[in-house]
Design a protein around this motif. Sequence first.
Motif, short mmCIF file in Angstrom:
data_model
loop_
_atom_site.label_atom_id
_atom_site.label_comp_id
_atom_site.label_asym_id
_atom_site.label_seq_id
_atom_site.Cartn_x
_atom_site.Cartn_y
_atom_site.Cartn_z
N VAL A 89 19.01 0.20 -9.70
CA VAL A 89 20.01 -0.13 -10.72
C VAL A 89 20.71 1.14 -11.18
CG1 VAL A 89 18.73 -2.15 -11.52
CG2 VAL A 89 18.32 0.07 -12.58
N LYS A 90 21.91 0.92 -11.73
CA LYS A 90 22.64 2.02 -12.38
C LYS A 90 22.24 2.07 -13.85
CE LYS A 90 26.69 1.97 -9.37
NZ LYS A 90 28.17 1.84 -9.30
N ILE A 100 19.46 2.44 -20.47
CA ILE A 100 19.67 1.01 -20.26
C ILE A 100 20.33 0.80 -18.90
CG2 ILE A 100 19.94 0.58 -22.74
CD1 ILE A 100 22.97 0.31 -22.21
N VAL A 101 20.22 -0.43 -18.41
CA VAL A 101 20.93 -0.81 -17.19
C VAL A 101 22.42 -0.91 -17.57
CG1 VAL A 101 21.22 -2.56 -15.42
CG2 VAL A 101 18.94 -2.06 -16.32
N GLU A 123 10.69 -6.50 -14.94
CA GLU A 123 10.82 -6.15 -13.53
C GLU A 123 10.83 -4.64 -13.34
OE1 GLU A 123 13.65 -7.38 -9.71
OE2 GLU A 123 14.24 -7.92 -11.75
N VAL A 124 10.18 -4.19 -12.25
CA VAL A 124 10.16 -2.77 -11.90
C VAL A 124 11.46 -2.44 -11.18
CG1 VAL A 124 8.99 -0.96 -10.61
CG2 VAL A 124 7.65 -2.72 -11.78
N VAL A 125 12.11 -1.34 -11.59
CA VAL A 125 13.38 -0.95 -10.98
C VAL A 125 13.37 0.54 -10.67
CG1 VAL A 125 14.69 -2.77 -12.15
CG2 VAL A 125 14.42 -0.54 -13.24
N LYS A 126 14.32 0.90 -9.87
CA LYS A 126 14.53 2.30 -9.57
C LYS A 126 15.94 2.66 -9.98
CE LYS A 126 14.71 5.62 -5.77
NZ LYS A 126 14.63 5.80 -4.29
N VAL A 127 16.06 3.78 -10.74
CA VAL A 127 17.38 4.23 -11.20
C VAL A 127 18.08 4.95 -10.06
CG1 VAL A 127 18.61 5.68 -12.84
CG2 VAL A 127 16.61 4.39 -13.58
N ALA A 128 19.32 4.57 -9.82
CA ALA A 128 20.09 5.16 -8.73
C ALA A 128 20.27 6.65 -8.95
CB ALA A 128 21.45 4.47 -8.61
N ASP A 129 20.18 7.42 -7.84
CA ASP A 129 20.40 8.88 -7.86
C ASP A 129 19.42 9.60 -8.77
OD1 ASP A 129 23.94 8.26 -7.79
OD2 ASP A 129 22.53 8.50 -6.11
#
Length: 411
Positions: free
Chosen positions: A41-42, A392-393, A404-410
Amino acid sequence: MKKWIGLSLAALLIAGCEKLEESVESLKRLEEEGVIKVKTVKAYTVEQQDGLTQEIAGVVAPLKELPLSFGRSGRIATIFVKKGSVVKQGETLAALDTSVWQQEVNAAQGQVASAAIRRAKALQGPAQHEVEAQKIQLEKARQTAAQAAEEHARGKLLYANGAISKDELDSLALRERQAKLDLEEQQIRYDNLLKGADKLDVEAANAEVQQASVQLMRARQEAADAVLKAPFAGVVASISQAESEQTGPGSEVMRLVDTSRWLVKLQVTGEQIGSFAVGKTVTVQAPDGTETEGTVSFVAPVIDSGTGTYPVEVTISGQERVWKGGMTVTCRYQVKPNGGVLVPASGVGISEESYYVMAIKDNTVKKTPVKVGNVYGPYYEVLEGLEPGDQIVSSGISYVADGEVVKVADE
């Protein structure tokens, strides 16, 4: 023969075992990838901002633009300017044929002068020679009255002795009465001359002067209406009529534009209008990149029902000479949050009439309710629920779920 059959069976068994091991390894890899794979996600990191620069498009218009026409009908004798001429306030731009009106002015001036002379004479009173002449007339009337009285008295004696008739006596009495009346009239005239200026004569003279002055003013106004002057300094933008053409009131001869200052007209939405107030400084940028500072000079108190926006006007100086009527420009203005923080509008969602964001902490998304304030272009003002440093997203919040588990872009 049996030996070859045995070798073939052994080979088949070995190949089958190898395929089985490959299938097991493939399943293990898929399972591991299913556990490890997460959504990317961004993210937006919340910051405490003192202000935010926003942009809005506007259209340039002259501060003053006026169609000019003569105050009366006539033939255009002379046009003294051309398109693009820079003129001063009060400068003569064009004139009608004024020969007729000039004659009327001259005649009216003569009437005023004559009336003024008569008034001056009335104020001075009678001249000395007029007094002396009236004195002579009074003396003659006195002598005539004395003579008539003496003749009447003599007639009475003659009538008593029967020397004259009754009609002759009555005639002498009538002559005496007429002589006395004439004497009284001459005495009144003489007394009035000795008193000086006659009040009625002075009032009549004043009225005559006033009437002549009104006629002169009217004649001058008619002559002035035949001359077209610049009501303010500016540039002649267009000339609609030519010399020798007939014209009249309301018929545009030329158009004058004040280029010393310009207006930038904005159509501001309800979300943006809170950022505008009279006196606020705005940076205005022309298409060629030229910039100048402008000042908000008008903010509409009510919405324009036709456009659904609030009309706002920004006044700018015309010193740069790049501004043209109808030009589209960009206006930049500062926005200051009311104690909250600004986050992208794409990162704020609405659920059951309440606002929320998808906060990221330890790579896990958490649905967090927030209280929002004003909208500043692509940003929401968040008053409660977030602090500087929170993450935040920033977009696509409907594709992630709470927890939910997410990964932050870059990252």
